[in-house]
Write a protein that holds these residues in place. Sequence first.
Motif, PDB file in Angstrom:
ATOM      1  N   LEU A 265       0.815  -1.219   0.000  1.00  0.00           N
ATOM      2  CA  LEU A 265       0.000   0.000   0.000  1.00  0.00           C
ATOM      3  C   LEU A 265       0.844   1.262   0.000  1.00  0.00           C
ATOM      4  CD1 LEU A 265      -2.685  -1.075   2.640  1.00  0.00           C
ATOM      5  CD2 LEU A 265      -2.793  -1.300   0.155  1.00  0.00           C
ATOM      6  N   LEU A 266       2.173   1.115  -0.082  1.00  0.00           N
ATOM      7  CA  LEU A 266       3.050   2.282  -0.022  1.00  0.00           C
ATOM      8  C   LEU A 266       2.809   3.257  -1.168  1.00  0.00           C
ATOM      9  CD1 LEU A 266       6.507   0.881   1.125  1.00  0.00           C
ATOM     10  CD2 LEU A 266       5.381   2.884   2.065  1.00  0.00           C
ATOM     11  N   VAL A 267       2.428   2.751  -2.330  1.00  0.00           N
ATOM     12  CA  VAL A 267       2.295   3.630  -3.491  1.00  0.00           C
ATOM     13  C   VAL A 267       0.927   4.299  -3.577  1.00  0.00           C
ATOM     14  CG1 VAL A 267       3.970   2.330  -4.838  1.00  0.00           C
ATOM     15  CG2 VAL A 267       1.574   1.695  -4.955  1.00  0.00           C
ATOM     16  N   ILE A 268      -0.012   3.900  -2.721  1.00  0.00           N
ATOM     17  CA  ILE A 268      -1.336   4.522  -2.745  1.00  0.00           C
ATOM     18  C   ILE A 268      -1.224   5.946  -2.200  1.00  0.00           C
ATOM     19  CG2 ILE A 268      -3.671   4.440  -1.822  1.00  0.00           C
ATOM     20  CD1 ILE A 268      -3.237   2.306  -3.812  1.00  0.00           C
ATOM     21  N   PRO A 269      -1.736   6.952  -2.905  1.00  0.00           N
ATOM     22  CA  PRO A 269      -1.696   8.321  -2.377  1.00  0.00           C
ATOM     23  C   PRO A 269      -2.378   8.420  -1.020  1.00  0.00           C
ATOM     24  CG  PRO A 269      -2.309   8.332  -4.697  1.00  0.00           C
ATOM     25  CD  PRO A 269      -2.312   6.897  -4.262  1.00  0.00           C
ATOM     26  N   SER A 270      -1.795   9.222  -0.156  1.00  0.00           N
ATOM     27  CA  SER A 270      -2.308   9.363   1.206  1.00  0.00           C
ATOM     28  C   SER A 270      -3.481  10.333   1.227  1.00  0.00           C
ATOM     29  CB  SER A 270      -1.199   9.872   2.136  1.00  0.00           C
ATOM     30  OG  SER A 270      -0.098   8.994   2.132  1.00  0.00           O
ATOM     31  N   LEU A 271      -4.566   9.920   1.847  1.00  0.00           N
ATOM     32  CA  LEU A 271      -5.715  10.795   2.046  1.00  0.00           C
ATOM     33  C   LEU A 271      -5.446  11.670   3.261  1.00  0.00           C
ATOM     34  CD1 LEU A 271      -8.581  11.699   1.345  1.00  0.00           C
ATOM     35  CD2 LEU A 271      -9.443   9.815   2.747  1.00  0.00           C
ATOM     36  N   ILE A 272      -5.498  12.977   3.062  1.00  0.00           N
ATOM     37  CA  ILE A 272      -5.150  13.908   4.133  1.00  0.00           C
ATOM     38  C   ILE A 272      -6.326  14.055   5.088  1.00  0.00           C
ATOM     39  CG2 ILE A 272      -4.287  16.209   4.681  1.00  0.00           C
ATOM     40  CD1 ILE A 272      -2.353  14.383   3.178  1.00  0.00           C
ATOM     41  N   PRO A 277      -6.514   7.302   6.754  1.00  0.00           N
ATOM     42  CA  PRO A 277      -7.051   5.943   6.589  1.00  0.00           C
ATOM     43  C   PRO A 277      -5.968   4.894   6.363  1.00  0.00           C
ATOM     44  CG  PRO A 277      -8.340   7.520   5.329  1.00  0.00           C
ATOM     45  CD  PRO A 277      -7.145   8.263   5.848  1.00  0.00           C
ATOM     46  N   GLU A 278      -4.875   5.272   5.676  1.00  0.00           N
ATOM     47  CA  GLU A 278      -3.821   4.283   5.449  1.00  0.00           C
ATOM     48  C   GLU A 278      -3.161   3.872   6.758  1.00  0.00           C
ATOM     49  OE1 GLU A 278      -0.261   7.446   4.269  1.00  0.00           O
ATOM     50  OE2 GLU A 278      -0.451   5.542   3.226  1.00  0.00           O
ATOM     51  N   ASN A 279      -3.065   4.808   7.714  1.00  0.00           N
ATOM     52  CA  ASN A 279      -2.496   4.457   9.014  1.00  0.00           C
ATOM     53  C   ASN A 279      -3.443   3.565   9.813  1.00  0.00           C
ATOM     54  OD1 ASN A 279      -0.059   5.768   8.710  1.00  0.00           O
ATOM     55  ND2 ASN A 279      -0.771   7.676   9.621  1.00  0.00           N
ATOM     56  N   GLY A 281      -5.981   1.718   8.599  1.00  0.00           N
ATOM     57  CA  GLY A 281      -6.119   0.434   7.916  1.00  0.00           C
ATOM     58  C   GLY A 281      -4.879  -0.428   8.048  1.00  0.00           C
ATOM     59  N   GLY A 282      -3.698   0.188   7.901  1.00  0.00           N
ATOM     60  CA  GLY A 282      -2.462  -0.578   8.044  1.00  0.00           C
ATOM     61  C   GLY A 282      -2.301  -1.155   9.433  1.00  0.00           C
ATOM     62  N   TRP A 283      -2.652  -0.360  10.448  1.00  0.00           N
ATOM     63  CA  TRP A 283      -2.529  -0.854  11.820  1.00  0.00           C
ATOM     64  C   TRP A 283      -3.496  -2.007  12.071  1.00  0.00           C
ATOM     65  CZ3 TRP A 283      -5.215  -1.570  16.339  1.00  0.00           C
ATOM     66  CH2 TRP A 283      -4.457  -1.725  17.498  1.00  0.00           C
ATOM     67  N   LEU A 284      -4.705  -1.911  11.554  1.00  0.00           N
ATOM     68  CA  LEU A 284      -5.680  -2.991  11.740  1.00  0.00           C
ATOM     69  C   LEU A 284      -5.232  -4.273  11.038  1.00  0.00           C
ATOM     70  CD1 LEU A 284      -9.052  -1.048  11.343  1.00  0.00           C
ATOM     71  CD2 LEU A 284      -8.024  -1.920  13.451  1.00  0.00           C
ATOM     72  N   ILE A 285      -4.632  -4.134   9.862  1.00  0.00           N
ATOM     73  CA  ILE A 285      -4.126  -5.316   9.153  1.00  0.00           C
ATOM     74  C   ILE A 285      -3.018  -5.984   9.958  1.00  0.00           C
ATOM     75  CG2 ILE A 285      -2.870  -6.076   7.100  1.00  0.00           C
ATOM     76  CD1 ILE A 285      -4.389  -3.951   5.523  1.00  0.00           C
ATOM     77  N   LEU A 286      -2.117  -5.178  10.507  1.00  0.00           N
ATOM     78  CA  LEU A 286      -1.038  -5.738  11.322  1.00  0.00           C
ATOM     79  C   LEU A 286      -1.585  -6.376  12.600  1.00  0.00           C
ATOM     80  CD1 LEU A 286       1.655  -2.927  10.960  1.00  0.00           C
ATOM     81  CD2 LEU A 286       1.605  -5.141   9.817  1.00  0.00           C
ATOM     82  N   ALA A 287      -2.581  -5.740  13.202  1.00  0.00           N
ATOM     83  CA  ALA A 287      -3.180  -6.313  14.410  1.00  0.00           C
ATOM     84  C   ALA A 287      -3.848  -7.647  14.102  1.00  0.00           C
ATOM     85  CB  ALA A 287      -4.191  -5.332  15.006  1.00  0.00           C
TER      86      ALA A 287
END
Length: 568
Positions: A265-272, A277-279, A281-287
């Motif tokens: 997901l690194l290349v997906i533009p970050s929604l300000i 959301p990337e933070n 969503g990423g944290w939930l995936i890792l959890a």
Amino acid sequence: MNKLYFKAFCVDPPKDECFQPCPNTDVTGIGSQISTYITSIAFAIVIWYIPWMGRPMLYAHLSVIYSLMIAALVCILKTELTQNDGIFILVSVASPSTLYLWYLTVISCWNPERFPIEKENKRKSIEVHILRFVSLASLAFEIALVCVMYVPSEAISFSQPACSKGFGMDMWFNIVWMLPFALQTTATAIIFFVAMCLCWLWTLRRGYEVPDSSKLTQPDEMDEKIYTRTPRVDLVTWTERILMDAYPDFMSPALATSIVTVLQLLVIPSLILYPTPENIGGWLILAFGCFRERPRPGTSTWKVYSLRIVFLLCMAVVVVASAIFTPLPLPSIPDATLFFLACTVVVWSLRNFTSGNMRYFLPPLVIILVSGAIVINVFLWVLGSPNAFSPPKTLNFKEGTPPEVQKKIMKAQSLSFINHFMITMVTFSNWFILWCSTAFWAAKTYPSFREFIDGVFYRAHILKFSIVVASPMIIWIQACNGSNPTDSFDLNFGQIFSLIVSLVTIITILDEAKQVKRPVWAAVFFSRRMPDPNELETLTQATGSYAYGAEATIAPRTRMEDSYYTAP
């Protein structure tokens, strides 16, 4: 301004007065916008994933862009086109799908098989020749409209010339919506080639010893076909193996898969938004990965779960920091995950390499490159959207404006480069560097471009979709919205018809998606090897679960997963 008054004003707008550009529903109507977005996304998906549907989708895509161009031509002849309408048309026509279509069209002049429709003999097909001409004609119209927009001419005039300065000429940056993506892609490539050259120079020294092959660098027998010279492991398999090898107790197949998913997901533009959301969503995936599977037999359960909780808490700090220290471009969860992988490679290199090869060279190189990429990413963050290339606007405050109001307005002006989505992908090069330096360059092996691409996308299906479809489409849609300041929601019959056609396009794509076997979807979402056609029937009839990690038997498994529950 009152809506009724504005509508009356737009019936015959004066040339020397501009409250706001008047909407042109034939060009910038909400129905036309949505139809253009849907058709372009559908055509991009078809080009990359459903080539047998290329013919109908090509006709649909050409119909949409030609409807825009014909509407623009009619409005120009009737002097009803404003310059911001022209910019919207330029941006809308030059979608990622259209740019790739133009590329394939030009290439097909020498290699007809590259044209994106299925025909037995494209070289002699009249339909292919006609479609090629139509595609090139759209490119010619795009170039001509750019000239009309920005080359002064007395023969052609635009509606509401008083609005041309603030809403027309100054919005040129939306036309080059791909520039931020191109700049950061270039920076990514430069960092990668610098690392490759440094490793190449290091391996040239006389006393260099090629390290012995290990399970980290050797592919499964079924995977050797992706390399034509020296078999090597693909990107995702390498990531899973080095994580499992460096942390045999802490890591699990599910957690390794979660880390791989977040990295893609690194290349997906970050929604300000804060937190982004990337933070979240990423944290939930890792959890999910941390608690999806139990520790392997023979390990301390409380110790493993304690380490995983500490890992999640460290990642939570990243989420909280990005939410508090806004709008500073702090590292995201994918960035932090990549940093964790870099630390893993440093530890693994110190353990497995010797002083005769990469032990004392690769760890400092990794630290320097990761740190440098983060710094470069911060600087290029301000160029993460087309707004960054907009000319600065002069602020003229009325006499008596309170200083605090002036300060607030000036602060907002200084942050005008921030858009809803920002590209932050320079750190992405480090993942490739970590993979190639341990699996290829240390052994004095340098894959060809085709081998490199095959190794990257062999299992990284989410990454491929993010690069070729999601990221460019997000930035393009944002540029389209940014070039249309009218925000009109009026619908006419033509727009309703366009929406109906778009709905049919969506239904067609969904119908094709229904035909895809579940093992294929499992391979996509779990970053597994795509099953061969002769495997699909066996996998579909299997009674295993559709789980995440070692228990997901619906898609081809790896040796890492098969050996996870074997006691050490």
